[in-house]
Scaffold this motif. Structure first.
Motif, PDB file in Angstrom:
ATOM      1  N   ARG A   1      43.389  77.944  88.226  1.00  0.00           N
ATOM      2  CA  ARG A   1      42.206  77.746  87.518  1.00  0.00           C
ATOM      3  C   ARG A   1      42.074  76.575  86.421  1.00  0.00           C
ATOM      4  N   GLY A   2      43.135  75.975  86.466  1.00  0.00           N
ATOM      5  CA  GLY A   2      43.262  74.681  85.367  1.00  0.00           C
ATOM      6  C   GLY A   2      43.733  75.351  83.898  1.00  0.00           C
ATOM      7  N   LEU A   3      44.264  74.351  83.116  1.00  0.00           N
ATOM      8  CA  LEU A   3      44.680  74.548  81.990  1.00  0.00           C
ATOM      9  C   LEU A   3      43.782  75.121  80.854  1.00  0.00           C
ATOM     10  N   CYS A   4      44.099  76.106  80.128  1.00  0.00           N
ATOM     11  CA  CYS A   4      42.910  76.680  79.262  1.00  0.00           C
ATOM     12  C   CYS A   4      43.645  76.306  77.860  1.00  0.00           C
ATOM     13  N   SER A   5      42.723  76.213  76.919  1.00  0.00           N
ATOM     14  CA  SER A   5      43.226  76.046  75.546  1.00  0.00           C
ATOM     15  C   SER A   5      43.327  77.238  74.725  1.00  0.00           C
ATOM     16  N   THR A   6      42.634  78.352  74.947  1.00  0.00           N
ATOM     17  CA  THR A   6      42.532  79.631  74.385  1.00  0.00           C
ATOM     18  C   THR A   6      42.597  80.677  75.012  1.00  0.00           C
ATOM     19  N   ILE A   7      43.625  81.726  74.874  1.00  0.00           N
ATOM     20  CA  ILE A   7      43.758  83.087  75.555  1.00  0.00           C
ATOM     21  C   ILE A   7      43.339  84.046  74.580  1.00  0.00           C
ATOM     22  N   TYR A   8      42.212  84.992  74.861  1.00  0.00           N
ATOM     23  CA  TYR A   8      42.332  86.081  74.187  1.00  0.00           C
ATOM     24  C   TYR A   8      42.672  87.262  74.865  1.00  0.00           C
ATOM     25  N   SER A   9      43.112  88.231  73.944  1.00  0.00           N
ATOM     26  CA  SER A   9      43.606  89.534  74.695  1.00  0.00           C
ATOM     27  C   SER A   9      43.579  90.635  73.616  1.00  0.00           C
ATOM     28  N   ASP A  10      43.845  91.866  73.981  1.00  0.00           N
ATOM     29  CA  ASP A  10      43.719  92.985  73.121  1.00  0.00           C
ATOM     30  C   ASP A  10      44.899  92.995  72.025  1.00  0.00           C
ATOM     31  N   ASN A  11      44.732  93.623  71.132  1.00  0.00           N
ATOM     32  CA  ASN A  11      45.902  93.877  70.164  1.00  0.00           C
ATOM     33  C   ASN A  11      46.683  94.910  70.547  1.00  0.00           C
ATOM     34  N   ALA A  12      48.034  94.574  70.682  1.00  0.00           N
ATOM     35  CA  ALA A  12      48.956  95.680  71.210  1.00  0.00           C
ATOM     36  C   ALA A  12      49.097  96.919  70.423  1.00  0.00           C
ATOM     37  N   LYS A  13      48.738  96.637  69.044  1.00  0.00           N
ATOM     38  CA  LYS A  13      48.868  97.874  68.071  1.00  0.00           C
ATOM     39  C   LYS A  13      47.694  98.826  68.422  1.00  0.00           C
ATOM     40  N   THR A  14      46.549  98.399  68.852  1.00  0.00           N
ATOM     41  CA  THR A  14      45.467  99.290  69.151  1.00  0.00           C
ATOM     42  C   THR A  14      45.920 100.345  70.411  1.00  0.00           C
ATOM     43  N   PHE A  15      46.906 100.132  71.170  1.00  0.00           N
ATOM     44  CA  PHE A  15      47.175 101.090  72.224  1.00  0.00           C
ATOM     45  C   PHE A  15      48.139 102.228  71.825  1.00  0.00           C
ATOM     46  N   LYS A  16      47.914 103.207  72.299  1.00  0.00           N
ATOM     47  CA  LYS A  16      48.844 104.368  72.088  1.00  0.00           C
ATOM     48  C   LYS A  16      49.332 104.791  73.532  1.00  0.00           C
ATOM     49  N   ARG A  17      48.892 104.579  74.782  1.00  0.00           N
ATOM     50  CA  ARG A  17      49.507 104.748  75.707  1.00  0.00           C
ATOM     51  C   ARG A  17      50.438 103.943  76.220  1.00  0.00           C
ATOM     52  N   ALA A  18      51.177 103.938  77.158  1.00  0.00           N
ATOM     53  CA  ALA A  18      52.246 102.984  77.808  1.00  0.00           C
ATOM     54  C   ALA A  18      52.747 101.918  76.677  1.00  0.00           C
ATOM     55  N   GLU A  19      53.104 102.610  75.317  1.00  0.00           N
ATOM     56  CA  GLU A  19      53.479 101.879  74.297  1.00  0.00           C
ATOM     57  C   GLU A  19      54.934 101.297  74.699  1.00  0.00           C
ATOM     58  N   LEU A  20      55.735 101.953  75.408  1.00  0.00           N
ATOM     59  CA  LEU A  20      57.074 101.257  75.886  1.00  0.00           C
ATOM     60  C   LEU A  20      56.850  99.810  76.536  1.00  0.00           C
ATOM     61  N   GLU A  21      55.811  99.729  77.707  1.00  0.00           N
ATOM     62  CA  GLU A  21      55.683  98.714  78.510  1.00  0.00           C
ATOM     63  C   GLU A  21      54.996  97.469  77.404  1.00  0.00           C
ATOM     64  N   LEU A  22      54.225  98.080  76.424  1.00  0.00           N
ATOM     65  CA  LEU A  22      53.516  97.136  75.538  1.00  0.00           C
ATOM     66  C   LEU A  22      54.403  96.480  74.588  1.00  0.00           C
ATOM     67  N   LYS A  23      55.455  97.064  74.325  1.00  0.00           N
ATOM     68  CA  LYS A  23      56.376  96.593  73.480  1.00  0.00           C
ATOM     69  C   LYS A  23      57.269  95.613  74.296  1.00  0.00           C
ATOM     70  N   LYS A  24      57.448  95.853  75.408  1.00  0.00           N
ATOM     71  CA  LYS A  24      58.265  94.957  76.181  1.00  0.00           C
ATOM     72  C   LYS A  24      57.323  93.780  76.610  1.00  0.00           C
ATOM     73  N   PHE A  25      55.990  93.790  76.676  1.00  0.00           N
ATOM     74  CA  PHE A  25      55.027  92.720  76.834  1.00  0.00           C
ATOM     75  C   PHE A  25      55.139  91.711  75.449  1.00  0.00           C
ATOM     76  N   TRP A  26      55.254  92.442  74.392  1.00  0.00           N
ATOM     77  CA  TRP A  26      55.268  91.795  73.227  1.00  0.00           C
ATOM     78  C   TRP A  26      56.384  91.132  72.787  1.00  0.00           C
ATOM     79  N   ARG A  27      57.556  91.500  73.336  1.00  0.00           N
ATOM     80  CA  ARG A  27      59.003  90.746  73.077  1.00  0.00           C
ATOM     81  C   ARG A  27      58.792  89.853  74.171  1.00  0.00           C
ATOM     82  N   CYS A  28      58.274  89.725  75.293  1.00  0.00           N
ATOM     83  CA  CYS A  28      58.208  88.862  76.172  1.00  0.00           C
ATOM     84  C   CYS A  28      57.388  87.552  75.506  1.00  0.00           C
TER      85      CYS A  28
END
Length: 218
Positions: A31-58
């Motif tokens: 898709r080509g190089l992008c300048s900005t990426i938007y995403s949810d804030n990890a702290k807004t989630f309660k489910r799959a907390e472990l996976e989100l923490k892994k994603f955050w570390r990555c």
């Protein structure tokens, strides 16, 4: 004495951030190089907390941060507890989920089959018009995201002329089965430019907008 638990943890962490890097490299290659990426804030989630923490570390891993800084990419997170801030991408998720329910239902697919379905849904979504659809066939065809992602328009209207041999775009068939024709008449728009042509085919004469005609070099 080797600490197998620590080694396994480091190996898992390496594989996780490497997977994200590879996925992102595939994305910018398609898709080509992008300048900005938007995403949810990890702290807004309660489910799959472990996976989100892994994603955050990555995301905080030096190699991932280095890739973003090298390409001048900024990662922005929506505000905590404000999930509606991501409404514009959540609406697309809803469209994707609706398509999945219609296509798959309760069926079980293999990874390859699921990937194929997702890509076909992607193509369908990117084919939706983002500009006004005219009733008059002499007006330009509506733009879609696919025009910019797959076949960017030149923005310059080709000045067709009588006796030009053209290929006629037809969504029903692949390009190698499109019909050929000869222009026997042209029609201009309000701006004085040619916007549609009358094309003589082997069966009859049809009128098509210039966006659906392709000159042949003969």
């Amino acid at each position: 004495m080797c600490n197998h638990s620590s080694l396994a943890s480091r190996t898992s962490s390496f594989n996780e951030h490497r997977t994200i890097l590879l996925a992102f490299r595939r994305f910018i290659s398609r898709r080509g190089l992008c300048s900005t990426i938007y995403s949810d804030n990890a702290k807004t989630f309660k489910r799959a907390e472990l996976e989100l923490k892994k994603f955050w570390r990555c995301m905080l891993h030096p190699s991932v941060q280095d890739l973003f800084s090298t390409h001048g990419i900024t990662w922005k997170y929506i505000v905590e507890k404000g999930a509606w801030w991501g409404g514009f991408w959540e609406r697309h998720f809803r469209t994707i989920k609706t398509c999945l329910r219609k296509i798959i239902g309760r069926s079980s697919l293999s990874l390859n089959e699921l990937e194929t379905v997702f890509i076909e849904i992607e193509a369908m979504i990117n084919s939706r018009p983002i500009t006004y659809i005219y009733d008059d066939p002499s007006e330009p065809s509506p733009l879609t995201p696919a025009h910019f992602l797959i076949d960017p328009p030149s923005k310059v209207t080709c000045q067709f002329k009588v006796d030009d041999v053209v290929l006629i775009h037809d969504d029903r068939f692949p390009r190698n089965l499109w019909s050929m024709g000869k222009i026997i008449g042209t029609y201009t728009g309000r701006d004085g430019k040619i916007r549609s042509c009358l094309v003589k085919t082997k069966n009859n004469a049809i009128r098509r907008p210039v966006q659906l005609l392709y000159n042949l070099e003969v």
